[in-house]
Write an enzyme that holds these catalytic residues in place. Sequence first.
Site, PDB file in Angstrom:
ATOM      1  N   LYS A   1      -7.509   6.547  -3.585  1.00 27.74           N
ATOM      2  CA  LYS A   1      -7.239   5.177  -4.115  1.00 27.74           C
ATOM      3  C   LYS A   1      -5.953   4.779  -3.610  1.00 27.74           C
ATOM      4  O   LYS A   1      -5.960   3.275  -3.708  1.00 27.74           O
ATOM      5  CB  LYS A   1      -7.120   5.632  -5.676  1.00 27.74           C
ATOM      6  CG  LYS A   1      -6.140   6.185  -6.166  1.00 27.74           C
ATOM      7  CD  LYS A   1      -4.965   5.133  -6.637  1.00 27.74           C
ATOM      8  CE  LYS A   1      -3.621   6.013  -7.236  1.00 27.74           C
ATOM      9  NZ  LYS A   1      -2.605   4.909  -7.737  1.00 27.74           N
TER      10      LYS A   1
ATOM     11  N   SER B   1       0.002  -2.102  -9.258  1.00 29.54           N
ATOM     12  CA  SER B   1       0.024  -1.301  -8.538  1.00 29.54           C
ATOM     13  C   SER B   1       0.922  -1.294  -7.420  1.00 29.54           C
ATOM     14  O   SER B   1       0.691  -2.332  -6.520  1.00 29.54           O
ATOM     15  CB  SER B   1      -1.552  -1.059  -8.037  1.00 29.54           C
ATOM     16  OG  SER B   1      -1.881  -0.394  -6.764  1.00 29.54           O
TER      17      SER B   1
END
Length: 351
Positions: free
Chosen positions: A210, A273
Amino acid sequence: MKQQLNVVRTASLGATASAHPQFDTVTVLGAGAWGTALAIAFARAGRTVRLWGRNAEMMGDMARLRRNMAYIPGVLLPDTVIPISDLSAAVDGVDAVFIALPSKGVGAIADKIASDVKPLAPVISCAKGLDPETEELLTDRIQSAIPQARAMFLSGPSFAAEVARGEPTSVVIAGEGELAAEMAASLTSDSFHVEPVEDLIGAQIGGIMKNVIAIACGVADGLGHGSNTRASILARGLEEAASLADALGGSAHTLLGVAGAGDLALACTDPQSRNYSYGRALADPAAPLTATTFEGADSVAKVCAVMTAQGVSAPIACAVDAMLKRDLTPEAMVASLFRSVTAARTPEATQ
């Protein structure tokens, strides 16, 4: 560089249900944002938590102010969180140890605490990467360093600030079935749901991949591409991750849950993120970037090498690697993803 991943199944150590500790007192190693958030979450679940950081002055301030002013200043530490800077004292006698450090530091800290971990105590990696020296999964590196422990893995879509504030969050803890179930029950609270899974390999591949896919999505957004582009990269990234999990002996099915699809959805779409923001800044230097550690950038070359060695199609991972090595521009990296074709997976590969 090694060209294949050393995957080792964690030994059972002859354990039975009666050997499982009760997890009343746990330690979190790493007093950054993630470690502090985990300590707060575990305390809310009724655990006594020793929160270790190497900076004695910072840990003293944290104990006095009941806040981590450097990372999560807006949330008070529960009374059952005990800041500590003595590593041996932090680990001695506790029922479980969580390592919440960047992946490059997990092996070194495991070596340091090996003699202080009691027999059969779970030692849980909370980092998403490969060991930089051995290129092992982090649970394998932990098990090698601490043979009397049981290595596990905690992961999921979980921004630290939101966990600390008590926003509803789901994560997985991966390890031996009954132990994972007992750990999950001990750590779950009204706002922090922990799901037990047995697939150590698949869960870790989800976390590793990811970060790589988030860089690619960030680049696409930084170039001004739309939602279609991002969604295509995200979906094909999940396929890459599933193929790698299959090749290494994990289960693609694990990646359909929070350890795969959930983590991807969070990391590939939100500026909180680190890896997404890093990718966006690579394509658009004006984009804000405050973090300095990017697990995807640290892991991508190893991931590409492992996938190539395993015969797994890796158009995204290897394109991101080429871009970071300056062999591709951000524009060329994104364009290459829409010229490549991921090999079809047979039904047997998903079983």
